[in-house]
Design a protein around this motif. Structure first.
Motif, PDB file in Angstrom:
ATOM      1  N   ALA A   1      29.506  37.599 -22.349  1.00 40.89           N
ATOM      2  CA  ALA A   1      28.406  38.050 -22.383  1.00 40.89           C
ATOM      3  C   ALA A   1      27.507  37.013 -21.695  1.00 40.89           C
ATOM      4  CB  ALA A   1      28.210  37.928 -23.905  1.00 40.89           C
ATOM      5  N   GLN A   2      26.473  37.522 -20.816  1.00 35.14           N
ATOM      6  CA  GLN A   2      25.544  36.610 -20.224  1.00 35.14           C
ATOM      7  C   GLN A   2      24.215  36.807 -20.835  1.00 35.14           C
ATOM      8  OE1 GLN A   2      27.573  39.061 -18.281  1.00 35.14           O
ATOM      9  NE2 GLN A   2      29.047  37.566 -18.849  1.00 35.14           N
ATOM     10  N   TYR A   3      23.496  36.069 -20.923  1.00 29.18           N
ATOM     11  CA  TYR A   3      22.173  36.573 -21.405  1.00 29.18           C
ATOM     12  C   TYR A   3      20.985  35.238 -20.783  1.00 29.18           C
ATOM     13  CZ  TYR A   3      22.909  33.260 -25.270  1.00 29.18           C
ATOM     14  OH  TYR A   3      22.891  32.029 -26.073  1.00 29.18           O
ATOM     15  N   ALA A   4      19.746  36.008 -20.781  1.00 27.09           N
ATOM     16  CA  ALA A   4      18.496  35.221 -20.291  1.00 27.09           C
ATOM     17  C   ALA A   4      17.736  34.940 -21.664  1.00 27.09           C
ATOM     18  CB  ALA A   4      17.553  35.893 -19.215  1.00 27.09           C
ATOM     19  N   GLN A   5      16.796  33.843 -22.105  1.00 31.57           N
ATOM     20  CA  GLN A   5      16.078  34.069 -23.216  1.00 31.57           C
ATOM     21  C   GLN A   5      14.848  33.209 -23.056  1.00 31.57           C
ATOM     22  OE1 GLN A   5      18.512  31.792 -26.215  1.00 31.57           O
ATOM     23  NE2 GLN A   5      18.064  29.956 -25.185  1.00 31.57           N
TER      24      GLN A   5
ATOM     25  N   SER B   1      21.010  49.106 -14.355  1.00 32.79           N
ATOM     26  CA  SER B   1      22.329  48.708 -13.717  1.00 32.79           C
ATOM     27  C   SER B   1      21.989  47.683 -12.343  1.00 32.79           C
ATOM     28  CB  SER B   1      23.247  49.715 -13.516  1.00 32.79           C
ATOM     29  OG  SER B   1      23.451  50.661 -14.880  1.00 32.79           O
ATOM     30  N   GLY B   2      22.782  47.018 -12.507  1.00 28.81           N
ATOM     31  CA  GLY B   2      22.922  46.173 -11.140  1.00 28.81           C
ATOM     32  C   GLY B   2      24.135  46.313 -10.309  1.00 28.81           C
ATOM     33  N   THR B   3      24.464  45.307  -9.691  1.00 26.31           N
ATOM     34  CA  THR B   3      26.163  45.485  -8.826  1.00 26.31           C
ATOM     35  C   THR B   3      27.262  45.631  -9.568  1.00 26.31           C
ATOM     36  OG1 THR B   3      26.483  43.187  -8.829  1.00 26.31           O
ATOM     37  CG2 THR B   3      24.984  44.004  -6.933  1.00 26.31           C
TER      38      THR B   3
ATOM     39  N   GLU C   1      26.790  49.400 -17.675  1.00 23.73           N
ATOM     40  CA  GLU C   1      27.479  48.625 -18.743  1.00 23.73           C
ATOM     41  C   GLU C   1      26.496  48.205 -19.903  1.00 23.73           C
ATOM     42  OE1 GLU C   1      29.053  45.036 -16.971  1.00 23.73           O
ATOM     43  OE2 GLU C   1      26.942  44.744 -15.853  1.00 23.73           O
ATOM     44  N   ALA C   2      27.072  47.587 -20.736  1.00 22.05           N
ATOM     45  CA  ALA C   2      26.709  47.550 -22.109  1.00 22.05           C
ATOM     46  C   ALA C   2      25.444  46.293 -21.851  1.00 22.05           C
ATOM     47  CB  ALA C   2      27.416  46.970 -23.063  1.00 22.05           C
TER      48      ALA C   2
ATOM     49  N   TRP D   1      20.714  40.481 -22.928  1.00 24.60           N
ATOM     50  CA  TRP D   1      22.281  40.290 -22.638  1.00 24.60           C
ATOM     51  C   TRP D   1      22.935  41.411 -21.521  1.00 24.60           C
ATOM     52  CZ3 TRP D   1      25.819  37.801 -26.150  1.00 24.60           C
ATOM     53  CH2 TRP D   1      25.353  37.180 -27.035  1.00 24.60           C
ATOM     54  N   LYS D   2      23.412  40.902 -20.853  1.00 28.38           N
ATOM     55  CA  LYS D   2      24.107  41.546 -19.982  1.00 28.38           C
ATOM     56  C   LYS D   2      25.586  41.602 -20.690  1.00 28.38           C
ATOM     57  CE  LYS D   2      26.654  41.600 -15.428  1.00 28.38           C
ATOM     58  NZ  LYS D   2      28.170  41.831 -16.153  1.00 28.38           N
ATOM     59  N   ASN D   3      25.823  42.529 -21.453  1.00 28.95           N
ATOM     60  CA  ASN D   3      27.035  42.176 -22.713  1.00 28.95           C
ATOM     61  C   ASN D   3      28.347  42.801 -22.252  1.00 28.95           C
ATOM     62  OD1 ASN D   3      27.512  41.585 -25.130  1.00 28.95           O
ATOM     63  ND2 ASN D   3      26.892  43.198 -26.064  1.00 28.95           N
ATOM     64  N   SER D   4      28.735  42.170 -20.971  1.00 30.19           N
ATOM     65  CA  SER D   4      30.204  42.527 -20.614  1.00 30.19           C
ATOM     66  C   SER D   4      30.646  41.370 -19.812  1.00 30.19           C
ATOM     67  CB  SER D   4      30.235  43.819 -19.585  1.00 30.19           C
ATOM     68  OG  SER D   4      29.907  43.372 -18.262  1.00 30.19           O
ATOM     69  N   ALA D   5      32.235  41.439 -19.838  1.00 30.69           N
ATOM     70  CA  ALA D   5      32.795  40.226 -19.069  1.00 30.69           C
ATOM     71  C   ALA D   5      32.793  40.755 -17.483  1.00 30.69           C
ATOM     72  CB  ALA D   5      34.291  40.018 -19.606  1.00 30.69           C
ATOM     73  N   SER D   6      32.219  42.193 -16.935  1.00 33.29           N
ATOM     74  CA  SER D   6      32.275  42.322 -15.460  1.00 33.29           C
ATOM     75  C   SER D   6      31.489  41.586 -14.651  1.00 33.29           C
ATOM     76  CB  SER D   6      31.588  43.724 -15.273  1.00 33.29           C
ATOM     77  OG  SER D   6      32.407  44.723 -16.246  1.00 33.29           O
ATOM     78  N   ALA D   7      32.021  41.138 -13.499  1.00 31.97           N
ATOM     79  CA  ALA D   7      31.376  40.282 -12.415  1.00 31.97           C
ATOM     80  C   ALA D   7      30.196  41.141 -11.802  1.00 31.97           C
ATOM     81  CB  ALA D   7      32.413  40.138 -11.335  1.00 31.97           C
ATOM     82  N   GLY D   8      29.266  40.651 -11.451  1.00 37.53           N
ATOM     83  CA  GLY D   8      28.152  41.181 -10.766  1.00 37.53           C
ATOM     84  C   GLY D   8      26.879  41.079 -11.661  1.00 37.53           C
TER      85      GLY D   8
END
Length: 175
Positions: free
Chosen positions: A80-84, A104-106, A110-111, A153-160
């Protein structure tokens, strides 16, 4: 039998988003200069990501936003990646509406997860799946302390990447 209408809801149906002092309605779409009465700083990402920090990701102000530029979160590690943006002054017991456009981005659909942290616990956890169009997500919550941290949150392990824009936080005046 429940005889009270709206019981179980935190907000009455005729509540409004207005500035508590001036009574002015907030602007919920547009560039930073248009987002009057917004409790967040740089919610329009006109040309930078100032006031925002990243975890497990890099963040950038990217073209193609809902209006002007947007926040682009790019995965660098983790599931999970996020900005705060932290330490936003709120008043315990008052109602607030968090709003953000998500796209959605690249990494495709996704969640995502919107969170409000009060310093000891998450008080909001709005989830969904991004799409190829800008979608406005809002959530009303009651502040439990005098400060809050907003997390996107970009709440996944997907690249992009995943995109967020026009992030606002306004006090709700119960009707």
């Amino acid at each position: 039998e429940n005889l009270l209408p709206n019981s179980g809801f935190d907000v009455w149906s005729n509540s409004t988003l207005v500035n508590a002092q001036s009574g002015a309605a907030p602007v919920t779409s547009g560039a930073n200069s248009a987002l009057t009465n917004n409790l967040l700083t740089n919610g329009g990402f006109d040309s930078a990501t100032s006031s925002w920090s990243a975890t497990n990701s890099s963040i950038a102000s990217a073209s193609g936003g809902q209006t002007g530029n947007c926040l682009e979160i790019t995965r660098s590690s983790g599931s999970a990646q996020y900005a705060q943006q932290g330490t936003i002054t709120v008043v315990a017991g008052k109602l607030y509406q968090l709003g953000v456009y998500v796209k959605s981005g690249t990494s495709g659909d996704e969640a995502y997860l919107l969170r409000v942290w009060d310093g000891s616990a998450y008080i909001v956890g709005e989830t969904g799946t991004s799409s190829g169009s800008w979608v406005l997500v809002t959530h009303v919550f009651e502040a439990t302390t005098a400060a809050a941290t907003i997390e996107l949150w970009k709440n996944s392990a997907s690249a992009g990447t995943m995109l967020f824009d026009t992030i606002t936080l306004y006090e709700v005046i119960p009707g």
